[in-house]
Design an enzyme around this catalytic site. Structure first.
Site, PDB file in Angstrom:
ATOM      1  N   TRP A 100       1.020  -1.194   0.239  1.00  0.00           N
ATOM      2  CA  TRP A 100       0.462   0.141   0.063  1.00  0.00           C
ATOM      3  C   TRP A 100       0.880   0.621  -0.233  1.00  0.00           C
ATOM      4  CZ3 TRP A 100      -4.364  -1.800  -1.668  1.00  0.00           C
ATOM      5  CH2 TRP A 100      -5.262  -2.339  -0.887  1.00  0.00           C
ATOM      6  N   ASP A 168      -1.494   7.366   6.157  1.00  0.00           N
ATOM      7  CA  ASP A 168      -2.328   5.804   5.772  1.00  0.00           C
ATOM      8  C   ASP A 168      -2.170   4.918   6.775  1.00  0.00           C
ATOM      9  OD1 ASP A 168      -3.816   3.979   4.763  1.00  0.00           O
ATOM     10  OD2 ASP A 168      -2.580   3.633   3.041  1.00  0.00           O
ATOM     11  N   LYS A 192     -11.111  -1.839   7.312  1.00  0.00           N
ATOM     12  CA  LYS A 192     -10.082  -2.469   8.320  1.00  0.00           C
ATOM     13  C   LYS A 192     -10.318  -2.507   9.884  1.00  0.00           C
ATOM     14  CE  LYS A 192      -8.474  -3.352   4.635  1.00  0.00           C
ATOM     15  NZ  LYS A 192      -7.160  -2.480   4.060  1.00  0.00           N
TER      16      LYS A 192
HETATM   17  C1  LIG Z   1      -6.770  -1.640   2.375  1.00  0.00           C
HETATM   18  C2  LIG Z   1      -5.661  -0.826   2.756  1.00  0.00           C
HETATM   19  C3  LIG Z   1      -5.830   0.238   1.382  1.00  0.00           C
HETATM   20  C4  LIG Z   1      -6.778   0.468   0.307  1.00  0.00           C
HETATM   21  O1  LIG Z   1      -7.832   0.487   0.368  1.00  0.00           O
HETATM   22  P1  LIG Z   1      -9.050   0.548   0.012  1.00  0.00           P
HETATM   23  O2  LIG Z   1     -10.048   1.304   0.625  1.00  0.00           O
HETATM   24  O3  LIG Z   1      -9.870  -0.497  -0.179  1.00  0.00           O
HETATM   25  O4  LIG Z   1      -8.643   1.419  -1.631  1.00  0.00           O
HETATM   26  C5  LIG Z   1      -5.421   1.388   1.716  1.00  0.00           C
HETATM   27  N1  LIG Z   1      -4.224   1.175   2.710  1.00  0.00           N
HETATM   28  C6  LIG Z   1      -3.829   0.063   3.889  1.00  0.00           C
HETATM   29  C7  LIG Z   1      -2.707   0.005   4.626  1.00  0.00           C
HETATM   30  C8  LIG Z   1      -4.629  -0.904   3.857  1.00  0.00           C
HETATM   31  O5  LIG Z   1      -5.003  -1.925   4.421  1.00  0.00           O
END
Ligand SMILES: *Cc1c(COP(=O)(O)O)cnc(C)c1O
Length: 359
Positions: A100, A168, A192
């Site tokens: 990511w 993020d 998540k």
């Molecule tokens: C799952 C994840 C993403 C992607 O998220 P989406 O909402 O599917 O775009 C981005 N960063 C991290 C750390 C993730 O675990």
């Protein structure tokens, strides 16, 4: 009966959140209509929206005068592009610690001068690089708190000096106490740790948007649009926002982030404890224990056949979602906030039995 849910995302949610959402799907706030059927401008929905924003800031210890909470679509992945679109003027800096983080960096590069100042790709992302220096003339510095696929997690906030910090936090958002005021922008896909798929939560310093965000970009991609319209420029994902709001109330009821963190440490400790006791059998994929994630616990068994057997037997015991990400294989147990202690106890017990039967 609820299964032991170790899926990485979409993932386990607190039972009270699921029940409140179920009720709102049938009859939202005694309005006689479903949460899916009511205007996002209605006073009933507005209350839900504002409470979710205020509760989130309260949990993080942030002042609503200084921060704004946005609920947008497009997932965390759209933020990979929106951040450089708005804030990358001359250069941005990134740390690449996983899939990511790498995707975020790639998007920024497409839009200009993004630099990777550290990476752990040399060891297949099995550690977090600690030796780097963030430039003081960068527009911002971006990192990923928790690497969902590789199972590493930053235990402290990297020092960015006065460079705006962007993060993020998709896979460990609101899982522990932290000085959230250090960040200029935090984003997290809800699916998540805080809700269902369909919404990304963004916490952004108002002054950063006012002073630095570009305005000559498409309306929907502009943070200023969403900040000025209090995140209701267009129709928000109403149902996911409702569920996220319920999760905020659940976190508060559980005793806030101090209590949540304590439980997360205990839960992960049960499973990491098995690595340490049976280290010739359960091989953690993270090199240094201090980098181990409290949210995604990744490991291998001596052979791929044993891993398949482990996953199949666990499934018979109602433990779901233990297969590692398709890009790395192995086993991954995701133990997000809502994963009960009993699920982690059940997994640890199963690991011990599996070891004894297969060593
Ligand atoms: C799952 C994840 C993403 C992607 O998220 P989406 O909402 O599917 O775009 C981005 N960063 C991290 C750390 C993730 O675990």
């Amino acid at each position: 009966m609820r299964a032991h849910n170790f899926f990485a995302g979409p993932a386990v949610l607190p039972v009270p959140v699921i029940e409140a959402t179920k009720d709102a799907v049938i009859d939202f706030a005694n309005t006689g209509v479903s949460i899916m059927e009511i205007s996002h401008r209605s006073k009933e929905f507005d209350k839900v929206f504002k409470e979710a924003q205020n509760d989130a800031l309260e949990i993080m210890g942030l002042d609503p005068k200084d921060y704004y909470v946005l609920f947008l679509g497009g997932g965390a992945s759209l933020q990979f592009a929106m951040i450089p679109m708005n804030f990358q003027h001359t250069k941005s800096e990134y740390i690449v610690t996983g899939e990511w983080a790498g995707k975020a960096y790639k998007e920024a590069k497409k839009m200009g001068n993004a630099i990777s100042i550290a990476s752990s790709e040399d060891k297949n992302f099995a550690y977090l690089p600690k030796d780097f220096k963030v430039s003081q003339d960068a527009d911002y510095f971006h990192y990923t708190t928790n690497n969902t696929i590789y199972g590493t997690e930053w235990k402290s906030i990297p020092d960015a000096g006065n460079t705006p910090l962007v993060c993020d936090m998709s896979s460990d958002f609101l899982s522990r106490e932290m000085d959230y005021s250090k960040f200029s922008l935090i984003y997290a896909g809800a699916q998540k740790n805080i809700g269902p798929a369909g919404v990304v939560m963004i916490v952004v310093k108002k002054s950063w948007v006012d002073e630095k965000a570009k305005t000559d970009i498409p309306t929907m991609m502009k943070y200023k649009t969403h900040v000025d319209k209090e995140s209701l420029f267009n129709t928000p994902p109403c149902l996911p926002v409702f569920a996220v709001g319920q999760t905020m109330k659940w976190i508060k009821n559980e005793g806030g982030l101090a209590a949540i963190q304590k439980r997360n440490e205990h839960k992960a400790g049960l499973i990491y404890g098995m690595f340490d006791t049976y280290n010739d059998f359960f091989k953690g994929s993270v090199i240094v224990p201090e980098d181990r994630s409290l949210m995604n616990i990744t490991f291998n068994l001596p052979t791929a056949e044993l891993e398949d057997k482990f996953i199949a037997e666990a499934k018979k015991l109602n433990m779901l979602g233990l297969k590692g990400h398709r890009s790395v294989g192995g086993i991954r147990a995701s133990t997000y906030n809502a994963c009960p202690v009993e699920s982690c106890e059940a997994l640890a017990k199963f690991m011990e039995e599996f070891y004894k039967n297969n060593k």
